[in-house]
Motif scaffolding. Structure first.
Motif, mmCIF file in Angstrom:
data_model
loop_
_atom_site.group_PDB
_atom_site.id
_atom_site.type_symbol
_atom_site.label_atom_id
_atom_site.label_comp_id
_atom_site.label_asym_id
_atom_site.label_seq_id
_atom_site.Cartn_x
_atom_site.Cartn_y
_atom_site.Cartn_z
ATOM 1 N N PHE A 12 0.807 -1.218 0.000
ATOM 2 C CA PHE A 12 0.000 0.000 0.000
ATOM 3 C C PHE A 12 0.843 1.273 0.000
ATOM 4 C CE2 PHE A 12 -2.220 3.461 2.147
ATOM 5 C CZ PHE A 12 -3.389 3.535 1.399
ATOM 6 N N ALA A 13 1.915 1.284 0.796
ATOM 7 C CA ALA A 13 2.703 2.520 0.969
ATOM 8 C C ALA A 13 3.578 2.854 -0.228
ATOM 9 C CB ALA A 13 3.560 2.404 2.227
ATOM 10 N N LYS A 14 3.745 1.938 -1.159
ATOM 11 C CA LYS A 14 4.711 2.125 -2.237
ATOM 12 C C LYS A 14 4.453 3.383 -3.050
ATOM 13 C CE LYS A 14 6.016 -2.742 -2.900
ATOM 14 N NZ LYS A 14 6.003 -3.889 -3.837
ATOM 15 N N SER A 15 3.218 3.615 -3.432
ATOM 16 C CA SER A 15 2.904 4.750 -4.303
ATOM 17 C C SER A 15 3.232 6.077 -3.632
ATOM 18 C CB SER A 15 1.427 4.709 -4.700
ATOM 19 O OG SER A 15 1.097 5.836 -5.482
ATOM 20 N N ALA A 16 2.756 6.263 -2.406
ATOM 21 C CA ALA A 16 2.987 7.531 -1.707
ATOM 22 C C ALA A 16 4.469 7.751 -1.445
ATOM 23 C CB ALA A 16 2.203 7.556 -0.402
ATOM 24 N N LEU A 17 5.176 6.694 -1.023
ATOM 25 C CA LEU A 17 6.600 6.833 -0.717
ATOM 26 C C LEU A 17 7.414 7.156 -1.962
ATOM 27 C CD1 LEU A 17 7.060 3.840 1.763
ATOM 28 C CD2 LEU A 17 7.028 6.276 2.349
ATOM 29 N N ALA A 18 6.996 6.625 -3.106
ATOM 30 C CA ALA A 18 7.715 6.899 -4.351
ATOM 31 C C ALA A 18 7.416 8.298 -4.880
ATOM 32 C CB ALA A 18 7.347 5.854 -5.403
ATOM 33 N N SER A 19 6.233 8.801 -4.590
ATOM 34 C CA SER A 19 5.826 10.109 -5.128
ATOM 35 C C SER A 19 6.392 11.279 -4.335
ATOM 36 C CB SER A 19 4.292 10.208 -5.151
ATOM 37 O OG SER A 19 3.764 9.233 -6.024
ATOM 38 N N THR A 67 -7.325 -1.445 2.840
ATOM 39 C CA THR A 67 -8.226 -1.918 1.786
ATOM 40 C C THR A 67 -9.347 -0.913 1.533
ATOM 41 O OG1 THR A 67 -9.612 -3.151 3.362
ATOM 42 C CG2 THR A 67 -7.771 -4.337 2.357
ATOM 43 N N ALA A 68 -9.566 -0.011 2.501
ATOM 44 C CA ALA A 68 -10.644 0.964 2.366
ATOM 45 C C ALA A 68 -10.175 2.280 1.751
ATOM 46 C CB ALA A 68 -11.262 1.239 3.733
ATOM 47 N N LEU A 69 -8.863 2.395 1.452
ATOM 48 C CA LEU A 69 -8.301 3.644 0.958
ATOM 49 C C LEU A 69 -7.656 3.468 -0.414
ATOM 50 C CD1 LEU A 69 -6.440 4.834 4.209
ATOM 51 C CD2 LEU A 69 -8.796 5.364 3.512
ATOM 52 N N HIS A 70 -7.640 4.539 -1.201
ATOM 53 C CA HIS A 70 -6.888 4.558 -2.449
ATOM 54 C C HIS A 70 -5.430 4.870 -2.123
ATOM 55 C CE1 HIS A 70 -10.326 4.296 -5.165
ATOM 56 N NE2 HIS A 70 -10.947 5.213 -4.447
ATOM 57 N N SER A 71 -4.516 4.040 -2.578
ATOM 58 C CA SER A 71 -3.112 4.209 -2.209
ATOM 59 C C SER A 71 -2.473 5.458 -2.815
ATOM 60 C CB SER A 71 -2.305 2.973 -2.627
ATOM 61 O OG SER A 71 -2.330 2.805 -4.034
ATOM 62 N N LYS A 72 -2.984 5.936 -3.940
ATOM 63 C CA LYS A 72 -2.390 7.106 -4.589
ATOM 64 C C LYS A 72 -2.913 8.424 -4.044
ATOM 65 C CE LYS A 72 -1.269 4.878 -8.976
ATOM 66 N NZ LYS A 72 -1.437 4.900 -10.461
ATOM 67 N N THR A 73 -4.051 8.387 -3.331
ATOM 68 C CA THR A 73 -4.675 9.631 -2.872
ATOM 69 C C THR A 73 -4.991 9.642 -1.380
ATOM 70 O OG1 THR A 73 -6.922 8.835 -3.289
ATOM 71 C CG2 THR A 73 -5.758 9.910 -5.128
ATOM 72 N N MET A 74 -5.039 8.486 -0.737
ATOM 73 C CA MET A 74 -5.423 8.319 0.666
ATOM 74 C C MET A 74 -6.912 8.609 0.894
ATOM 75 S SD MET A 74 -2.409 7.447 1.391
ATOM 76 C CE MET A 74 -2.692 7.011 3.094
ATOM 77 N N GLU A 75 -7.680 8.654 -0.164
ATOM 78 C CA GLU A 75 -9.118 8.904 -0.049
ATOM 79 C C GLU A 75 -9.860 7.608 0.223
ATOM 80 O OE1 GLU A 75 -12.546 11.419 -2.466
ATOM 81 O OE2 GLU A 75 -10.893 10.508 -3.585
ATOM 82 N N ALA A 76 -10.896 7.691 1.042
ATOM 83 C CA ALA A 76 -11.728 6.519 1.313
ATOM 84 C C ALA A 76 -12.481 6.120 0.046
ATOM 85 C CB ALA A 76 -12.707 6.828 2.434
ATOM 86 N N LYS A 77 -12.404 4.850 -0.293
ATOM 87 C CA LYS A 77 -13.039 4.380 -1.517
ATOM 88 C C LYS A 77 -14.559 4.550 -1.482
ATOM 89 C CE LYS A 77 -9.452 0.903 -2.401
ATOM 90 N NZ LYS A 77 -9.128 -0.551 -2.450
ATOM 91 N N SER A 97 2.345 10.505 2.804
ATOM 92 C CA SER A 97 0.890 10.326 2.737
ATOM 93 C C SER A 97 0.186 11.676 2.649
ATOM 94 C CB SER A 97 0.393 9.529 3.951
ATOM 95 O OG SER A 97 0.690 10.182 5.173
ATOM 96 N N ALA A 98 0.715 12.692 3.339
ATOM 97 C CA ALA A 98 0.135 14.031 3.257
ATOM 98 C C ALA A 98 0.281 14.610 1.854
ATOM 99 C CB ALA A 98 0.795 14.954 4.281
ATOM 100 N N ALA A 99 1.430 14.376 1.232
ATOM 101 C CA ALA A 99 1.656 14.879 -0.123
ATOM 102 C C ALA A 99 0.712 14.213 -1.115
ATOM 103 C CB ALA A 99 3.106 14.655 -0.529
ATOM 104 N N ALA A 100 0.498 12.906 -0.951
ATOM 105 C CA ALA A 100 -0.428 12.196 -1.840
ATOM 106 C C ALA A 100 -1.834 12.776 -1.712
ATOM 107 C CB ALA A 100 -0.427 10.708 -1.506
#
Length: 388
Positions: free
Chosen positions: A65-72, A338-348, A377-380
């Motif tokens: 899950f954390a991969k996208s935010a950490l890479a961005s 599972t309830a969050l979008h990994s690229k935005t941290m928004e609740a699905k 995560s804040a930046a995402a």
């Protein structure tokens, strides 16, 4: 009061999101000072990130899950921001970056960025109820009910309640039907019964410590209550009640070879004296008594050398527990990814609702990793707020 973006929590993640997000966000916090955990972190110097940040250094039910935010938004990105604010820093060990002067430099950076973005930070504002009126999110405070198009929850976990931790994020998640994984204290000292290590309190030794996860080669600190130090804090995130810890003393030492060599060179030397040449004297005495190591090296048989070498390289210890949330640096577990979008941290299932930072089920190792998760995560989330 109707606004576009409301952020709950004026800690690391909340303030950083306010600084990166769209102009005019409102940040609420019940504390009377912002970013208190930032202020006390790193012995007052704030270990603000780690150059070796990678997904493998984080625990989560979903390790991807954390991969996208950490890479961005990387450690180098935050370091560049620190340098742009002319904050002097240094690398301590293992990629850990600290402020040269004070953690207040990072707090001031966060506040300056939030101010630059036109955000308002409102402190001493208890939050009583969070809901949705069918059109907007609603947050009731002592003074008013605030309506917002987007709501960002950055209120942290349960760790260090004296700093104001409340677990509010989990109650907000429950209010909107989002699952929360099991939460527990992490990066926390171990306790042992009957003052087992009281005679060693204050002594620090290099070890390689392991629970059910990887081995951490750092310092162990004996305390009146049990075991602390970086190695133990790291292992605590993987430990479960009733399980053993494995501690390798003087990691890298071939204890069997060292014992044989000492037996040949100094057969009359006492076992305790031999241990004291490799370990602190008080620890050598403690082990000699605990393992019944009376007599000279000459009395050591090969089977006994093998058994002693195994113990010194795999000392098995069973804690009675940990010191709990009172001293835990972070909370393990949280809002189910599972309830969050990994690229935005928004609740699905709830558009416009975001969770960032420690309240999410992403927990880093000791050494700046959890602050980097707050930034990433804040930046995402902030990017998503701009795009919406």
């Amino acid at each position: 009061m109707d606004i576009d973006t409301l952020i709950l929590g004026a800690g690391a993640a909340g303030l950083f999101c306010a600084g990166l997000g769209p102009p005019g966000a409102l940040v609420l916090d019940h504390a009377n000072r912002p970013a208190e955990k930032v202020r006390i972190s790193g012995g007052g110097r704030c270990n603000f990130t780690n150059l070796h940040t990678r997904p493998e250094a984080f625990l989560s039910a979903n390790p991807h899950f954390a991969k996208s935010a950490l890479a961005s938004y990387t450690a180098q990105d935050f370091l560049a921001l620190v340098q742009s604010h002319r904050i002097p820093w240094h690398e301590k060990t293992l990629g850990q970056l600290f402020c040269d002067r004070s953690s207040k430099d990072i707090v001031n950076l966060l506040l300056a960025e939030a101010t630059r973005a036109g955000a308002e930070v409102r402190l001493s504002t208890p939050i009583h109820e969070v809901g949705h009126d069918g059109a907007r999110f609603t947050v009731a405070t002592d003074r008013e009910t605030i309506r917002a198009r987007r709501l960002v929850v950055a209120t942290g976990g349960k760790s260090i309640p004296r700093m104001g931790a409340t677990g509010l994020a989990y109650r907000v998640a429950a209010r909107f039907g989002l699952p929360v994984t099991e939460t527990r204290p992490a990066l926390v000292p171990f306790t042992f019964g009957e003052g087992r290590f009281a005679d060693l309190a204050g002594i620090s030794v290099p070890v390689a410590a392991r629970a059910r996860g990887p081995a951490f080669e750092e310092a162990l600190l004996f305390t009146h209550r049990g075991l602390s130090g970086p190695a133990m804090l790291q292992a605590s995130s993987y430990w479960r009640e009733g399980e053993e810890l494995s501690v390798a003393l003087a990691p890298g030492t071939d204890w069997a070879a060292a014992l044989r060599a000492a037996r040949r060179a100094s057969p009359k030397q006492a076992l305790k004296t031999f241990l004291a040449s490799r370990l602190p004297a008080a620890l050598a005495s403690h082990l000699s008594a605990e393992l019944d190591l009376a007599g000279p090296l000459a009395t050591l048989s090969e089977p006994r050398i093998a058994a002693l070498a195994r113990t010194l390289s795999d000392w098995r210890l069973r804690p009675t527990g940990t010191e709990g949330y009172r001293t835990a640096e972070v909370t393990l577990g949280g809002i189910d990814t599972t309830a969050l979008h990994s690229k935005t941290m928004e609740a699905k299932a709830v558009p416009g609702l975001f969770f960032i930072g420690e309240c999410v089920d992403v927990t880093g190792w000791l050494g700046g990793y959890n602050f980097q998760w707050a930034w990433s995560s804040a930046a995402a989330c902030a990017r998503a707020l701009h795009d919406a």
